[in-house]
Design an enzyme around this catalytic site. Sequence first.
Site, PDB file in Angstrom:
ATOM      1  N   TYR A 111       1.203  -1.462   0.107  1.00  0.00           N
ATOM      2  CA  TYR A 111       0.168   0.142   0.130  1.00  0.00           C
ATOM      3  C   TYR A 111       1.143   1.223  -0.471  1.00  0.00           C
ATOM      4  O   TYR A 111       1.998   1.279   1.162  1.00  0.00           O
ATOM      5  CB  TYR A 111      -1.165   0.003   0.904  1.00  0.00           C
ATOM      6  N   LYS A 209     -12.653  -0.041   5.630  1.00  0.00           N
ATOM      7  CA  LYS A 209     -13.017  -0.774   4.041  1.00  0.00           C
ATOM      8  C   LYS A 209     -13.866  -2.130   4.669  1.00  0.00           C
ATOM      9  O   LYS A 209     -15.518  -1.226   5.067  1.00  0.00           O
ATOM     10  CB  LYS A 209     -11.983  -1.835   3.928  1.00  0.00           C
TER      11      LYS A 209
HETATM   12  C1  LIG Z   1      -7.197   2.009   2.923  1.00  0.00           C
HETATM   13  C2  LIG Z   1      -6.050   1.122   3.126  1.00  0.00           C
HETATM   14  C3  LIG Z   1      -5.232   0.873   4.219  1.00  0.00           C
HETATM   15  C4  LIG Z   1      -5.437   2.558   5.007  1.00  0.00           C
HETATM   16  O1  LIG Z   1      -6.514   2.501   5.416  1.00  0.00           O
HETATM   17  P1  LIG Z   1      -7.701   3.659   5.557  1.00  0.00           P
HETATM   18  O2  LIG Z   1      -8.331   3.250   6.853  1.00  0.00           O
HETATM   19  O3  LIG Z   1      -7.401   5.412   4.613  1.00  0.00           O
HETATM   20  O4  LIG Z   1      -6.448   4.512   7.166  1.00  0.00           O
HETATM   21  C5  LIG Z   1      -4.089   0.635   4.122  1.00  0.00           C
HETATM   22  N1  LIG Z   1      -4.408  -1.198   3.778  1.00  0.00           N
HETATM   23  C6  LIG Z   1      -4.877  -1.209   2.005  1.00  0.00           C
HETATM   24  C7  LIG Z   1      -4.657  -2.213   1.936  1.00  0.00           C
HETATM   25  C8  LIG Z   1      -6.096  -0.435   2.178  1.00  0.00           C
HETATM   26  O5  LIG Z   1      -6.840  -0.189   1.045  1.00  0.00           O
END
Ligand SMILES: *Cc1c(COP(=O)(O)O)cnc(C)c1O
Length: 397
Positions: A111, A209
């Site tokens: 990421y 997510k």
């Molecule tokens: C979105 C994401 C993050 C970070 O998450 P946030 O809540 O936006 O800080 C970390 N790892 C992956 C794989 C992601 O898609």
Amino acid sequence: MQDCDYRDTHLTHLGRDATVSGGFVNVPVCRGSTILADTLEQWTQRKEPDNPYASYGRFTNPTLQTLAQAVADLEGGHRAWLFPSGLAACTHALQGMLQQGDHVLLPDSVYGPVRAFALQVLSKRLGVHVQFYEPSLGAGLAALLRDNTKVVYVESPGSGTFEIQDIPAIARCAHQVGAYVIMDNTWATPLFFRPFEHGVDISIQAATKYLTGHSDALLGVATANERAWPLLRQAAHDFGQTAGPDDAFLALRGLRTLGVRLRQHQASALQLARFLECQPQVRRVLHPALESHPGHALWKRDFHGSTGLFGVVLEPLSAEQLSRFFRALRLFGIGLSWGGFESLALPMDMPLRDGRPLFGPGQLLRLHAGLEDVQDLQDDLQSALTAAYRVREVCRA
Ligand SMILES: *Cc1c(COP(=O)(O)O)cnc(C)c1O
């Protein structure tokens, strides 16, 4: 693929404690800093060696505690800590395991903001030796390990590029030099990948997510096994990391429907991926559940399912054509993040590996299949492809 295992009964019941919720189905949103003790004896007792922090809102709270335990339970780990974002969970897990002079390995497919943290903070400011490795390396990772390797970071599938990693093989090598394996398990969620059964020491969920699932909160969870837990907890305390109870409540609510939502995300994304694979304007679809994916066999061996996020490489097109593609989309929104109920599409820069575009010429896109009717989503993509590549009548003077 192993048998689908959504554990819906578990998702419905875990963390529900009538003594905490006063009989309500859901644990309430507990806001607060100070927790009063009745007596000096009780105050002293709360600061027991196993949990010297059980006496303040930053360290404990029924809402936060319920979510942390539920996620630890689902992931199959020992304990979990909540962070205000997924990125905060990644960065604090890393810095908690590392000190000056240590060596850390991260996949090229990591990421982006974690890559930036590794370079800007771990390497430049903390004096940690940061090295990136080819994500498909598997047991070949052994050649990169050093006596001072303290962390091997994995993310499967890779962010934006969707490589599947051989995590059991990587974990076996890493543990031979005593390194911790930290995994970003956001794509699969604990329903589709059981990190601790494959040798992971800390598993991270960007709960922003799928866990929360409605694009209405930012939250991260890091779950550790017994070996990694003391360091993770210390790192969280040293940096004052905690999460807001409203966001934790929303994540707990999202968690209850994770199984049914993922079932739909999985089915829709697969249908769209198969549809796109047959379109002449599409060079390649990056989805590990497709037989054409180089990591398909590994995915089938280790994962219990696939989710809604995947990649597409379009045939080369001009900026004007790409703009037409996005203007023609009616249902896919243009925006960051994913894992909510809504479909998203985003152009991505084609990553370079060894100086060459990873998937050859063409435009990389990231798609998230939301919970709309899948036929509507397919029609939307179809009309955008047609709009982007239609032969325009060229007026010549
Ligand atoms: C979105 C994401 C993050 C970070 O998450 P946030 O809540 O936006 O800080 C970390 N790892 C992956 C794989 C992601 O898609």
